[in-house]
Design a protein around this motif. Sequence first.
Motif, PDB file in Angstrom:
ATOM      1  N   LEU A 157     -18.272  11.132  -9.654  1.00 54.82           N
ATOM      2  CA  LEU A 157     -16.814  11.031  -9.677  1.00 54.82           C
ATOM      3  C   LEU A 157     -16.273   9.904  -8.805  1.00 54.82           C
ATOM      4  CD1 LEU A 157     -15.897  14.816  -9.487  1.00 54.82           C
ATOM      5  CD2 LEU A 157     -15.975  13.357 -11.510  1.00 54.82           C
ATOM      6  N   GLY A 158     -17.105   9.360  -7.936  1.00 54.93           N
ATOM      7  CA  GLY A 158     -16.660   8.332  -6.999  1.00 54.93           C
ATOM      8  C   GLY A 158     -16.027   7.106  -7.631  1.00 54.93           C
ATOM      9  N   PRO A 159     -16.641   6.505  -8.658  1.00 54.88           N
ATOM     10  CA  PRO A 159     -15.993   5.330  -9.256  1.00 54.88           C
ATOM     11  C   PRO A 159     -14.607   5.634  -9.827  1.00 54.88           C
ATOM     12  CG  PRO A 159     -18.290   5.406  -9.883  1.00 54.88           C
ATOM     13  CD  PRO A 159     -17.994   6.711  -9.179  1.00 54.88           C
ATOM     14  N   ALA A 160     -14.442   6.806 -10.406  1.00 54.65           N
ATOM     15  CA  ALA A 160     -13.134   7.168 -10.964  1.00 54.65           C
ATOM     16  C   ALA A 160     -12.122   7.392  -9.851  1.00 54.65           C
ATOM     17  CB  ALA A 160     -13.255   8.417 -11.835  1.00 54.65           C
ATOM     18  N   LEU A 161     -12.504   8.127  -8.811  1.00 55.74           N
ATOM     19  CA  LEU A 161     -11.564   8.423  -7.732  1.00 55.74           C
ATOM     20  C   LEU A 161     -11.218   7.178  -6.917  1.00 55.74           C
ATOM     21  CD1 LEU A 161     -12.982  11.860  -6.567  1.00 55.74           C
ATOM     22  CD2 LEU A 161     -10.967  11.420  -7.991  1.00 55.74           C
ATOM     23  N   ALA A 162     -12.215   6.359  -6.596  1.00 52.66           N
ATOM     24  CA  ALA A 162     -11.944   5.121  -5.867  1.00 52.66           C
ATOM     25  C   ALA A 162     -11.152   4.148  -6.743  1.00 52.66           C
ATOM     26  CB  ALA A 162     -13.243   4.481  -5.393  1.00 52.66           C
ATOM     27  N   GLY A 163     -11.470   4.101  -8.037  1.00 48.39           N
ATOM     28  CA  GLY A 163     -10.715   3.255  -8.957  1.00 48.39           C
ATOM     29  C   GLY A 163      -9.274   3.718  -9.089  1.00 48.39           C
ATOM     30  N   LEU A 164      -9.064   5.035  -9.102  1.00 48.72           N
ATOM     31  CA  LEU A 164      -7.704   5.578  -9.167  1.00 48.72           C
ATOM     32  C   LEU A 164      -6.922   5.232  -7.904  1.00 48.72           C
ATOM     33  CD1 LEU A 164      -5.651   7.303 -10.741  1.00 48.72           C
ATOM     34  CD2 LEU A 164      -6.600   9.307  -9.550  1.00 48.72           C
ATOM     35  N   ALA A 165      -7.561   5.330  -6.753  1.00 47.74           N
ATOM     36  CA  ALA A 165      -6.902   4.959  -5.502  1.00 47.74           C
ATOM     37  C   ALA A 165      -6.522   3.483  -5.510  1.00 47.74           C
ATOM     38  CB  ALA A 165      -7.804   5.280  -4.315  1.00 47.74           C
ATOM     39  N   LEU A 166      -7.411   2.631  -5.993  1.00 47.87           N
ATOM     40  CA  LEU A 166      -7.113   1.199  -6.090  1.00 47.87           C
ATOM     41  C   LEU A 166      -5.968   0.951  -7.066  1.00 47.87           C
ATOM     42  CD1 LEU A 166      -7.796  -1.732  -5.379  1.00 47.87           C
ATOM     43  CD2 LEU A 166      -9.489  -1.681  -7.221  1.00 47.87           C
ATOM     44  N   TYR A 167      -6.003   1.627  -8.207  1.00 49.06           N
ATOM     45  CA  TYR A 167      -4.938   1.496  -9.206  1.00 49.06           C
ATOM     46  C   TYR A 167      -3.593   1.888  -8.594  1.00 49.06           C
ATOM     47  CZ  TYR A 167      -2.034   2.776 -13.210  1.00 49.06           C
ATOM     48  OH  TYR A 167      -0.998   2.906 -14.091  1.00 49.06           O
ATOM     49  N   ASN A 168      -3.557   3.020  -7.894  1.00 51.02           N
ATOM     50  CA  ASN A 168      -2.308   3.475  -7.276  1.00 51.02           C
ATOM     51  C   ASN A 168      -1.831   2.495  -6.220  1.00 51.02           C
ATOM     52  OD1 ASN A 168      -1.961   5.780  -8.837  1.00 51.02           O
ATOM     53  ND2 ASN A 168      -3.228   7.021  -7.484  1.00 51.02           N
ATOM     54  N   ALA A 169      -2.743   1.924  -5.441  1.00 50.77           N
ATOM     55  CA  ALA A 169      -2.363   0.939  -4.428  1.00 50.77           C
ATOM     56  C   ALA A 169      -1.786  -0.315  -5.081  1.00 50.77           C
ATOM     57  CB  ALA A 169      -3.569   0.585  -3.565  1.00 50.77           C
ATOM     58  N   GLU A 171      -0.362  -0.492  -8.064  1.00 55.86           N
ATOM     59  CA  GLU A 171       0.930  -0.122  -8.654  1.00 55.86           C
ATOM     60  C   GLU A 171       2.019  -0.037  -7.586  1.00 55.86           C
ATOM     61  OE1 GLU A 171       1.970   0.326 -11.944  1.00 55.86           O
ATOM     62  OE2 GLU A 171       0.091  -0.755 -12.200  1.00 55.86           O
ATOM     63  N   ARG A 172       1.720   0.588  -6.436  1.00 55.13           N
ATOM     64  CA  ARG A 172       2.695   0.678  -5.356  1.00 55.13           C
ATOM     65  C   ARG A 172       3.081  -0.708  -4.853  1.00 55.13           C
ATOM     66  NH1 ARG A 172      -0.292   3.961  -2.044  1.00 55.13           N
ATOM     67  NH2 ARG A 172      -0.615   5.625  -3.496  1.00 55.13           N
ATOM     68  N   PHE A 173       2.077  -1.581  -4.718  1.00 55.48           N
ATOM     69  CA  PHE A 173       2.337  -2.943  -4.263  1.00 55.48           C
ATOM     70  C   PHE A 173       3.224  -3.677  -5.276  1.00 55.48           C
ATOM     71  CE2 PHE A 173       1.163  -7.472  -4.125  1.00 55.48           C
ATOM     72  CZ  PHE A 173       1.516  -7.759  -2.823  1.00 55.48           C
ATOM     73  N   ALA A 174       2.919  -3.516  -6.568  1.00 60.72           N
ATOM     74  CA  ALA A 174       3.702  -4.190  -7.607  1.00 60.72           C
ATOM     75  C   ALA A 174       5.140  -3.662  -7.633  1.00 60.72           C
ATOM     76  CB  ALA A 174       3.045  -4.004  -8.969  1.00 60.72           C
ATOM     77  N   ARG A 175       5.300  -2.356  -7.479  1.00 60.89           N
ATOM     78  CA  ARG A 175       6.662  -1.789  -7.450  1.00 60.89           C
ATOM     79  C   ARG A 175       7.424  -2.289  -6.245  1.00 60.89           C
ATOM     80  NH1 ARG A 175       4.382   3.387  -9.223  1.00 60.89           N
ATOM     81  NH2 ARG A 175       4.115   3.794  -7.009  1.00 60.89           N
ATOM     82  N   GLY A 176       6.746  -2.385  -5.095  1.00 64.55           N
ATOM     83  CA  GLY A 176       7.387  -2.885  -3.879  1.00 64.55           C
ATOM     84  C   GLY A 176       7.810  -4.327  -4.015  1.00 64.55           C
TER      85      GLY A 176
END
Length: 184
Positions: A157-169, A171-176
């Motif tokens: 599950l690590g690649p999915a969870l770490a990839g999701l964390a990167l995706y969220n980061a 997205e947050r950066f892009a929204r900011g």
Amino acid sequence: MEAGFVGAMALVAAFGLVVASPVVAGVAWALSTRTDYFGDALGTVLAGAVGLFAAGAVALAVLVDPAAGLTFAVVAAGAALVLAVVPVLFGRQLLGRWTLLDADEALAYATLGWPVAMVTSAVLFVAPGGFTRYNVLFLDGLAATVAWTTLVLVVTLGPALAGLALYNAVERFARGRSARSGLR
């Protein structure tokens, strides 16, 4: 071939993948900035990695023993399948379900999350005693069950969870950035 040699080859292959994972992910990401499709860039990097792996197996077969080369090839291919291919593809599937990413973008995020999972699994592997003392191979009973289950979950599950964390980061950066640029 004795079981000790095969076990040693498995450890070398696993820790080789830990070391190679950031290189593979980084080079694939760098190549993907020049192409429209991350899968093509990853395929190019994997072709190079397979070539290096095959050269190592042939060198081992020629310099040491043909059986040693074949053993290395089988063990390393199995390790690559279990520790790289399956987790990254499973991560791509999960990220495709959890996010709005298309399959190629999900593959990119899962690949970029893969080194995090590999390094975490290596740390967990040696956590019981460090490199010079006991690792999870020396555990038994409930401790072994918990350790091996944790390792399987981290690798899978690590690649999915770490990839999701990167995706969220990202997205947050892009929204900011878009919010800040809208204020000006």
